[in-house]
Design an enzyme around this catalytic site. Structure first.
Site, PDB file in Angstrom:
ATOM      1  CD  GLU A 166      -3.422  -6.760   3.245  1.00 26.49           C
ATOM      2  OE1 GLU A 166      -3.597  -7.921   3.956  1.00 26.49           O
ATOM      3  OE2 GLU A 166      -2.400  -6.857   2.281  1.00 26.49           O
ATOM      4  CD  GLU A 218       1.329  -5.438   1.915  1.00 26.89           C
ATOM      5  OE1 GLU A 218       1.228  -6.729   1.523  1.00 26.89           O
ATOM      6  OE2 GLU A 218       1.412  -5.205   2.943  1.00 26.89           O
TER       7      GLU A 218
END
Length: 600
Positions: free
Chosen positions: A180, A255
């Site tokens: 991320e 995710e």
């Protein structure tokens, strides 16, 4: 008909040619290809660092029985390099190669998420805290103070996982670059450097990145030629955006969230199963790959739990990492598990049934354990370190636990005490008498010191380090007293500092005594078991502290809630006599502790 068409596509992983036979895993435009054929990743994330090693195989089998064909796993750097330059990949709970081989033995593929930054609600996002000893540390960039240990870590881990790549007969399909990154920085040269380091160390499988589905995050966080993971990918528009931002590579939901994290002082985070099922059905109908974060969360044992910062606030994560996942903290199927399993079963051929759900690990109650005052933190202080002004614990070579700062007051001896800043919770004493507490999460950094007759009163501040911030721009989160202490505007000098790491060695060498009623007391009890089994120790009678069972650190408790019970794995208990030790920072009187077979 749909199940028959999808059966080959979804579950190519159920049988392996053999450990000695390599496979190919590659990109075919926007598809993943296993041995040249389209392959859909049905992933379930779990972290070996959050699961007792004795239960790894059980948890993997639980994920497979739910319908997963792949295990996604973070490698938390700090879990393996506990002291600078010394790596541990072989002790039972840190043997990542064994975990991955076990997944392969159970017919599962793997996605490796090695960081170096992971987030994952882990202390400092998985970065080792020794890095914080450098006063000008810059992280997640090409700063040499950061990159030198990063390169050492990548070289060390690559030697462990290189033989486990799919091309060498192992289960690893892909390796993630950072995590991320588009939510933090925009140095794509840093991301490319990480990719080149992995390649130089012998990693030949494809790479992927993971980012939120926004233009800024994808522009800063993706790499040409690396697959795009979305956290999460739940709509057609999000996938179209990712394909536009980084064309020519597969896009998947790296995710997909069955649940969410919880901080101390919050209600338990819950997520509606119906919304999750709708998202998964969309992904399955579109033949898009995904991974559940988490399939099984586990537990933040020891001092591993991280924290978050919202605005200028601070919120530490609870010890449980149940995360409202389909497989709960104890390893048991939930209603959400059965809903996901039922959905995934519909996308399999009739002649390709799911495995039976594994039998649960035994759990039982423990009758109330009589606890007694055993020792005092004050009778177990080490030799002090002289320090003109307080410094963070990392500068004294300490990573976790407590640290006590003590000075004799001259000049100002009463009034407003200001600690700039306390990280994270402190109890304050004047001549040994408890005055009050300071709490970073509550924003309390001051209290009033009363006037006393002693012309040279001694001030002591005992600071508990809770989780380091694991996400956002405020990750440089040193512990203890981070700057200075003043009393009615006067800066206090000439401190004696006592590092109290509360590690296994410290607990083993704890000197018993008569603690008195000064907060900072260790309570101890013993209990006998006919047969070890999982249990949850109810800490409701206590206020704030840490629990060890047979020398194992189960984690923190706090009457702030919502967590009242700590998971104690049966694998860590013994037939016959067991010992429990509790350090409470506020409690003065012992209370019995009982065990329950479930969390709530």
């Amino acid at each position: 008909m749909r199940g028959i068409i999808f059966s080959t596509l979804l579950f190519l992983a159920v049988s392996f040619v053999g450990a000695a036979d390599g496979h190919t895993f590659s990109f075919g435009g926007d598809q993943f290809l296993l041995d040249g054929k389209p392959f859909q990743i049905i992933g379930g994330e779990m972290h070996y660092a959050r699961i007792p090693a004795e239960y790894w195989r059980h948890r993997i089998r639980m994920a497979k029985a739910m319908g997963c064909n792949t295990v996604a796993v973070y490698v938390f750097w700090s879990f393996h390099e506990r002291s600078e330059g010394v790596f541990d990949f072989t002790s039972p709970e840190r043997d990542v190669a064994r975990f991955l081989r076990m997944a392969q033995e159970e017919g599962m593929w793997a996605l490796l998420r090695p960081g170096p930054y992971s987030c994952g609600e882990w202390d400092f996002g998985g970065l080792p805290s020794y890095m914080l000893r450098h006063p000008d540390l810059k992280i997640r960039c090409l700063d040499p103070h950061y990159m030198a240990p990063v390169e050492r870590y990548i070289r060390a881990l690559a030697q462990v996982v290189k033989p486990l790549q799919v091309t060498e007969g192992g289960p690893i399909l892909m390796v993630q670059i950072e995590n991320e990154y588009g939510s933090y920085g925009n140095d794509r040269a840093y991301l490319e450097r990480l990719r080149q380091l992995w390649k130089q160390a012998g990693i030949t499988v494809p790479f992927y990145t993971s980012d939120g589905a926004t233009v800024p995050m994808l522009e800063a966080g993706t790499l040409p030629g690396a697959a795009v993971g979305l956290d999460p990918g739940a709509t057609t528009e999000q996938f179209e955006l990712a394909r536009k931002m980084n064309p020519g590579v597969p896009v998947f939901s790296s995710e997909s969230y069955p649940g969410w994290l919880t901080h101390w002082g919050e209600p338990w985070a819950r997520r509606d199963a119906g919304k999750l099922i709708r998202e998964l059905r969309f992904l399955l109908d579109k033949r898009l790959s995904f991974s559940l974060y988490m399939a099984h969360g586990g537990t933040n044992f020891g001092f591993s739990a991280g924290a978050n910062a919202y605005g200028h606030g601070y919120s530490a994560d609870v010890t449980s990492y149940d995360l409202d996942a389909p497989i709960n903290e104890q390893g048991r199927p939930t209603a959400k598990y059965h809903a996901v399993r039922s959905l995934l079963r519909n996308y399999r051929a009739a002649n390709d049934p799911l495995p039976e759900i594994p039998a649960p690990i035994p759990a039982s109650a423990v009758p109330p354990i009589a606890m007694e005052p055993y020792a005092s933190i004050w009778e177990n202080l080490p030799e002090p370190i002289a320090s003109v002004q307080p410094r963070p614990m990392e500068s004294y070579g300490q990573d976790y636990g407590l640290i006590a700062y003590q000075t004799t007051l001259l000049g100002q001896k009463s009034g407003t005490l200001l600690v700039t800043e306390v990280h994270d919770f402190a109890t304050v004493f004047l001549d040994g008498r408890y005055i009050g507490k300071l709490d970073r999460a509550a924003g309390t950094h001051t209290l009033t010191l009363p006037a006393i007759e002693n012309p040279k009163p001694v001030l002591t501040i005992l600071v508990e380090a809770m989780g380091r911030i694991n996400y956002s721009q405020t990750m440089i989160d040193r512990k203890g007293i981070t700057e200075r202490v003043s009393l009615s505007g006067m800066t206090l000098m000439n401190w004696r500092v006592y590092p109290l790491p509360l590690n296994e060695e410290f607990i083993v060498k704890l000197r018993a005594g008569k603690p008195g009623d000064r907060p900072g007391i260790f309570f101890r009890g013993t209990f006998n078991l006919a047969e070890p089994a999982d249990t949850f120790l109810d800490m409701t009678p206590y206020q704030k502290g840490i629990v060890w069972v047979n020398g194992r650190n189960l984690g923190r408790y706090w009457d702030l809630g919502p967590q009242r019970r700590l998971y104690c794995p049966g694998a860590w208990l013994r037939k016959g006599k067991n010992e429990i030790v509790v350090l409470d920072l506020l409690q003065r009187e012992p209370c019995n502790i009982a065990g329950f077979p479930v969390m709530e």
